[in-house]
Every structure is written in structure tokens, then in C-alpha cells.
Design a protein around this motif. Sequence first.
Motif, PDB file in Angstrom:
ATOM      1  N   THR A  58       6.001  72.163 -35.128  1.00  0.00           N
ATOM      2  CA  THR A  58       5.460  71.449 -33.967  1.00  0.00           C
ATOM      3  C   THR A  58       3.995  71.788 -33.743  1.00  0.00           C
ATOM      4  O   THR A  58       3.168  70.901 -33.477  1.00  0.00           O
ATOM      5  CB  THR A  58       6.274  71.798 -32.711  1.00  0.00           C
ATOM      6  N   SER A  59       3.647  73.055 -33.837  1.00  0.00           N
ATOM      7  CA  SER A  59       2.261  73.472 -33.613  1.00  0.00           C
ATOM      8  C   SER A  59       1.319  72.817 -34.611  1.00  0.00           C
ATOM      9  O   SER A  59       0.227  72.349 -34.255  1.00  0.00           O
ATOM     10  CB  SER A  59       2.148  74.995 -33.695  1.00  0.00           C
ATOM     11  N   GLU A  60       1.730  72.776 -35.876  1.00  0.00           N
ATOM     12  CA  GLU A  60       0.886  72.147 -36.886  1.00  0.00           C
ATOM     13  C   GLU A  60       0.814  70.635 -36.679  1.00  0.00           C
ATOM     14  O   GLU A  60      -0.224  70.008 -36.919  1.00  0.00           O
ATOM     15  CB  GLU A  60       1.413  72.464 -38.290  1.00  0.00           C
ATOM     16  N   THR A  61       1.905  70.047 -36.208  1.00  0.00           N
ATOM     17  CA  THR A  61       1.900  68.617 -35.925  1.00  0.00           C
ATOM     18  C   THR A  61       0.974  68.297 -34.759  1.00  0.00           C
ATOM     19  O   THR A  61       0.252  67.293 -34.769  1.00  0.00           O
ATOM     20  CB  THR A  61       3.336  68.146 -35.627  1.00  0.00           C
ATOM     21  N   ALA A  62       0.984  69.161 -33.754  1.00  0.00           N
ATOM     22  CA  ALA A  62       0.082  68.966 -32.620  1.00  0.00           C
ATOM     23  C   ALA A  62      -1.376  69.085 -33.053  1.00  0.00           C
ATOM     24  O   ALA A  62      -2.229  68.281 -32.654  1.00  0.00           O
ATOM     25  CB  ALA A  62       0.395  69.983 -31.525  1.00  0.00           C
ATOM     26  N   SER A  63      -1.674  70.076 -33.883  1.00  0.00           N
ATOM     27  CA  SER A  63      -3.054  70.247 -34.337  1.00  0.00           C
ATOM     28  C   SER A  63      -3.502  69.086 -35.214  1.00  0.00           C
ATOM     29  O   SER A  63      -4.687  68.763 -35.274  1.00  0.00           O
ATOM     30  CB  SER A  63      -3.203  71.570 -35.102  1.00  0.00           C
ATOM     31  N   LEU A  68       4.057  63.836 -29.915  1.00  0.00           N
ATOM     32  CA  LEU A  68       5.303  64.514 -30.286  1.00  0.00           C
ATOM     33  C   LEU A  68       6.145  64.817 -29.059  1.00  0.00           C
ATOM     34  O   LEU A  68       5.654  64.848 -27.927  1.00  0.00           O
ATOM     35  CB  LEU A  68       5.000  65.802 -31.059  1.00  0.00           C
ATOM     36  N   SER A  69       7.426  65.037 -29.313  1.00  0.00           N
ATOM     37  CA  SER A  69       8.363  65.479 -28.293  1.00  0.00           C
ATOM     38  C   SER A  69       9.430  66.309 -28.984  1.00  0.00           C
ATOM     39  O   SER A  69       9.880  65.962 -30.075  1.00  0.00           O
ATOM     40  CB  SER A  69       8.998  64.279 -27.582  1.00  0.00           C
ATOM     41  N   THR A  70       9.839  67.412 -28.358  1.00  0.00           N
ATOM     42  CA  THR A  70      10.763  68.333 -29.015  1.00  0.00           C
ATOM     43  C   THR A  70      12.008  68.565 -28.179  1.00  0.00           C
ATOM     44  O   THR A  70      12.006  68.399 -26.958  1.00  0.00           O
ATOM     45  CB  THR A  70      10.103  69.695 -29.297  1.00  0.00           C
ATOM     46  N   LEU A  71      13.085  68.979 -28.867  1.00  0.00           N
ATOM     47  CA  LEU A  71      14.349  69.326 -28.210  1.00  0.00           C
ATOM     48  C   LEU A  71      14.945  70.560 -28.872  1.00  0.00           C
ATOM     49  O   LEU A  71      15.679  70.457 -29.853  1.00  0.00           O
ATOM     50  CB  LEU A  71      15.338  68.162 -28.290  1.00  0.00           C
ATOM     51  N   MET A 201       6.417  67.868 -47.468  1.00  0.00           N
ATOM     52  CA  MET A 201       6.973  66.516 -47.377  1.00  0.00           C
ATOM     53  C   MET A 201       6.206  65.650 -46.392  1.00  0.00           C
ATOM     54  O   MET A 201       6.028  64.447 -46.616  1.00  0.00           O
ATOM     55  CB  MET A 201       8.446  66.574 -46.954  1.00  0.00           C
ATOM     56  N   TYR A 202       5.720  66.260 -45.285  1.00  0.00           N
ATOM     57  CA  TYR A 202       5.084  65.475 -44.228  1.00  0.00           C
ATOM     58  C   TYR A 202       3.618  65.838 -44.020  1.00  0.00           C
ATOM     59  O   TYR A 202       3.055  65.548 -42.974  1.00  0.00           O
ATOM     60  CB  TYR A 202       5.896  65.602 -42.930  1.00  0.00           C
ATOM     61  N   GLU A 249       3.483  60.472 -44.923  1.00  0.00           N
ATOM     62  CA  GLU A 249       2.349  60.712 -44.043  1.00  0.00           C
ATOM     63  C   GLU A 249       2.535  59.948 -42.747  1.00  0.00           C
ATOM     64  O   GLU A 249       2.857  58.759 -42.752  1.00  0.00           O
ATOM     65  CB  GLU A 249       1.041  60.278 -44.709  1.00  0.00           C
ATOM     66  N   VAL A 250       2.361  60.660 -41.616  1.00  0.00           N
ATOM     67  CA  VAL A 250       2.344  60.036 -40.297  1.00  0.00           C
ATOM     68  C   VAL A 250       0.949  60.295 -39.728  1.00  0.00           C
ATOM     69  O   VAL A 250       0.581  61.438 -39.457  1.00  0.00           O
ATOM     70  CB  VAL A 250       3.425  60.635 -39.370  1.00  0.00           C
ATOM     71  N   ALA A 251       0.175  59.244 -39.589  1.00  0.00           N
ATOM     72  CA  ALA A 251      -1.222  59.387 -39.179  1.00  0.00           C
ATOM     73  C   ALA A 251      -1.320  59.918 -37.753  1.00  0.00           C
ATOM     74  O   ALA A 251      -0.375  59.787 -36.960  1.00  0.00           O
ATOM     75  CB  ALA A 251      -1.932  58.038 -39.275  1.00  0.00           C
ATOM     76  N   PRO A 252      -2.448  60.525 -37.396  1.00  0.00           N
ATOM     77  CA  PRO A 252      -2.640  60.967 -36.012  1.00  0.00           C
ATOM     78  C   PRO A 252      -2.527  59.803 -35.037  1.00  0.00           C
ATOM     79  O   PRO A 252      -2.810  58.648 -35.380  1.00  0.00           O
ATOM     80  CB  PRO A 252      -4.065  61.549 -36.023  1.00  0.00           C
TER      81      PRO A 252
END
Length: 645
Positions: A58-63, A68-71, A201-202, A249-252
Motif C-alpha cells: 500500500t505504501s509503495e502504491t501511494a507513493s 487506493l482503499s484498503t481492508l 507483477m504490478y 501496470e496501473v497508471a497514477p
Amino acid sequence: MTSQVSSPAEQADGADSTLVGEQRKPAGVKDVQRLDRVIIRFAGDSGDGMQLTGDRFTSETASFGNDLSTLPNFPAEIRAPAGTLPGVSSFQLHFADHDILTPGDAPNVLVAMNPAALKANIADVPRGAEIIVNTDEFTKRALQKVGYAASPLDDGSMDGYSLHPVPLTTLTVEALKDFGLTRKEAERSKNMFALGLLSWMYHRPTEGTEKFLKSKFAKKPEIAKANIAAFRAGWNFGETTEDFAVSYEVAPAATAFPTGTYRNISGNLALSYGLVAASRQADLPLFLGSYPITPASDILHELSRHKNFGVRTFQAEDEIAGIGAALGAAFGGSLAVTTTSGPGVALKSETIGLAVSMELPLLVLDIQRGGPSTGLPTKTEQADLLQAMFGRNGEAPVPIVAPCTPADCFDAAIEAARIALTYRTPVMLLSDGYLANGSEPWRIPDIDELPDLTVQFAQGPNHTLDDGTEVFWPYKRDPQTLARPWAIPGTPGLEHRIGGIEKQDGTGNISYDPANHDFMVRTRQAKIDGIDVPDLDVDDPHGARTLVLGWGSTFGPITAAVRRLRASGESIAQAHLRHLNPFPRNLGAVLRRYDRVVIPEMNLGQLATLVRAKYLVDAHSYNQVNGMPFKAEQLATALKEAIDG
């Protein structure tokens, strides 16, 4: 918007990537497919580090700049029995190149570290999704422990999925064979191997995780190096194995957010920051009197780190002592807070009533969880609303504020402080486990965006007797807010009586007079009823006949469901309550505009009960109390039935 992403080795030597149509091939190796969103769930034993793995991803995805949303979802036990269904811990992350609202209904990717993790989560995984399993853990004993007669990896039951059998444990041990660790010590790093694989992978950044590991194990540098090695081995495995022919790849989310500086934040962290900000805006010291309880304890932990902002934290011996100390701090001139969950609110109820009688500002943060009694400590629920409204003896009205997202907890904390300080009253803030542990991007506000909460303490006499004597009356009220003056102990001439026995209007002297008691009860109620809260906003672009009304953490699933319905051509209106006592003044008029009102809640209909009683509106409940948040598709189906009805 695209970004260059490469493996740790390539980042070191500066190798480049090329964009080919809708796909990118790093150095001509593997295809890269672009996606607009992905839902990943990590699942394993509660000792497998799934929460840490999810948090790092999550932290790397945020940066990287995705929305994002987490559970997080974990057992109540500190260490549940290994390999059992009750012991499964999971972390779900939904990230996208556009605005999203929920952790997602169903994972596109499941990482299952053992048979229990697979069995506990497979029902949520749609056919065609990718499942990565740690084959080393699919032993006969482990399979029998969760009721598998044969391995699901071999009996054809997984044929509808894109299955990736990976010997994660063996690969991790092999990668760390030169570190002098025992096999058991090496196996503990398998979550980092899995994180490395998913990061490849992502196309997640890697520098932040390696820096985190160095910091986390600063006193054990060999352990830090081993975890980094496992992380890199997972990345390299993804890049070299033939089983993973494609990365994604999921772009910003370049257009999803207003301009600003963002960080990933959980609800409990946002509440903590909001409390500190409120104390600074009020120019008051912040005092937290608390007793540890899931899922509120993280607020105590976080605030204890901020002594430099004038924060004092007191871990009391029990819930009653915690709120007693906080109320004493309020009497002494602090912005006073106590944090708890439902069982603790029950224990604190007498002191909350005392705060109502004494008319002092006090914030009571209830991070709701499944009940009754001890109930489901790590699962979410919204079942404390009626307790917050009525859970005290006598007529003891208390304002109630409810945040709607993890990031909104920051603003809700400031709003609760505004009400408490302005109107001299305890305030209940109702968050829950879903908001507390979940996270999303939060725009860090500028200081000049925050409200001025400065308080004027009583400095001298405020009343003149018939004989001309000037005196201090502790219950002489502000004509606009009905708030009584806040006099700090030790201020010359402002000595006054305080306590739970009924006060005489104005003087504060003990009074058993029936007429005075009636007047004071009605005055305290009028003060709460008169709190200035914004009108309710209604999102109704098409003139709908059906309104969905929510409160608290149901905001994300409700909004996602409304978007789905509108995208399919349906007309539906949406409104969401932050203030539950008092209600917004226009709520009755809003409700009467619609033929149908549907109220989804994670309880058995508590807001619906209040709405029906106050406004005589035939509000329809849609309820769930399974310890998990609503799914958007589930709500969309229920709301479609309401529209058609």
C-alpha cells in the motif's frame, strides 16, 4: 500519464524500458498490460506477516500516485492456531488510475500462503482471477486441518482460475542460504518474497520497502539484509519464471485528486493528527486519558509520540479511570479526549453523564466494533449509535459526529473539538474498525485552511448582584450558544462548586428545586439542539424518487453502488449524515421530498429507528451485521429493488 518502472537490478544500472502500443516490454522480456484498477488480497496465518506485506504494498502504491482503499482483516487472538480457518489474516488493497471509494468487492488476485488461507477466501474470488499459492504448505496434515480431503491444487477444483503454484518457502530458504539463518528464521521472510513477486507483477516502486526494512531491523542488520534479499528474490523470480508471462501496470490517478501534497493515512492516524491540529488551533494542551482496547489503541500509541506538540497521554488502569482523568483535564483547561470502543463506552457512561452535568468540553472517541459484550474485537460494526444517543441515566444529551472515510477522520476530529469547545459539552465521535484500520490518500491541509478554535477562559466576575456586588456565576450562559463560562482552577475570584448533583441556574449552587431541575434539563437539551451544523447536502442530479441515506463508514459502498446504478441508467439520490445529534435542520424537509428512503447500516436499523421516530417517515432499513463492510454490488442490488418497488 506513464512512468518508467524497472527491476531493482535495472534501477541500479539504469536500463531503460520502451512503450509499445498498449504494452511495454522491459528490455524485450515480457509483455506489460495496462489496467485501470486491481484488487489484491494477501492471506495467510496471523503470524505470516500479511498485514505488514499489505501495508508495504500500500505504501509503495501511494507513493506511485494511485488512488487506493484498503481492508485489513485479522483474528482477535494475538496468535491464533497456525493453519486453522479462525487463524487466517488477510489484507485487501484496491488501487486504480481513477477515483475509487471501497477496498473492492472481490479480489482479482489472491495470494494464499497455506490451505487455510485459500479455503477462507476462495468464495470471494471470481472465476478467472489469479491465485498464487505457496505449495510448500499444502501438506497432508495442513489440508486435513481445514477439511480438505485432497489437495484443491490437484483435484480440478481450481480449473476455473488462473492458478500459479509457487514454492514460496523453498525459494525463500534457498535465496537466504548464505545468511547463516536457521530454516525457521529464513522461512519468516517468505512474506517479503511474496511482496517482491507482487511488486514485480504490478510495477510497484521498491526503494521505499528496502528503506523501511533497513529502518525496521536497524538493530539487526543481518535480518534486514535477509529480508531485502528475499524481497529482491521475489522480484527476480517474477521476472525470470515462465509461469508469469505478463506483468501489469496501473497508471497514477493523475486527475482523481485536487492539487496538493498527499500521503496514505488510516482512520486512527487521521484522528490522531486531527486531535493534535485541533489542540494547536485552540491553543490548548491535548490530554488523552485512555485504556487500551481494540480497535482504538492505535490512537493512544500515536498520540504518545507527539509530546513536542504539548500532548500528554495517560494509560489508565481501566476505562473508568481513563475518562475520569480526561474529565479532570478538561476542568483544568485542556482539550481532553478519551478513546475506546463499545464495551468501554458502557463503562464510561456515568462519567459522560457527569461531563453533561458539569458542562465541560470532552471528546469521547468510540471506534465501534462487533458486539454485544466482547463480541468481535477485530471486526467492524455501526451498532453503538443508540448507545451514544441514550446510553446514560437521566436526560443527558450529547452531540454525535461520524466520519465517513479514513481521511475524513481528520476533519471529523476537528469538528468534534469545535462543538465541544464552543458549546461546553462532551461530544461522541463514532468511527469504526473499517475506518480505523483502512487507509486511503489524504491531502495534507494548509494551516490557514483549519478553523480558529481559540477559547476565551473566564477572567473575572460576570454577574452583578442586586446590592451591586460583582460575583462569578459558573452557570451564567452565553445567550447565543447557551455555553457556560470555562473557569480555570486557581483563577482568583472564580472559585465555584462542581459535581454531579443538580445545579441552580446561574449560581451553580446545589439545588433540589423541582422547577429548577426542569429548567436545567430543558436548557441542556436546548443547548445541544441549537448547535450550528451545516445543512444536509443531497446528490440528486436527475430528480429521483428514491433517496439512500447513510452515516459513517457506509459512505464508500453506498456511493460506489449509486455510481453503478446511475451508470446503468437508474435515477437515485444520495445523502450522508456527519451530524447525528443534532440532525441537520433541513433533514426532515429532505426526507419528505422522496417517495422512498433507504438507510443501509451495519446494525439492525438504529438510524432508521431515529429517523422514523423524529420525522414520521417510513424509512426502509437494509442491514448487515457480519463484521464486514457492505459490498458495492450487494448494495446496488438492494437499491435497485427499492427503486423498482
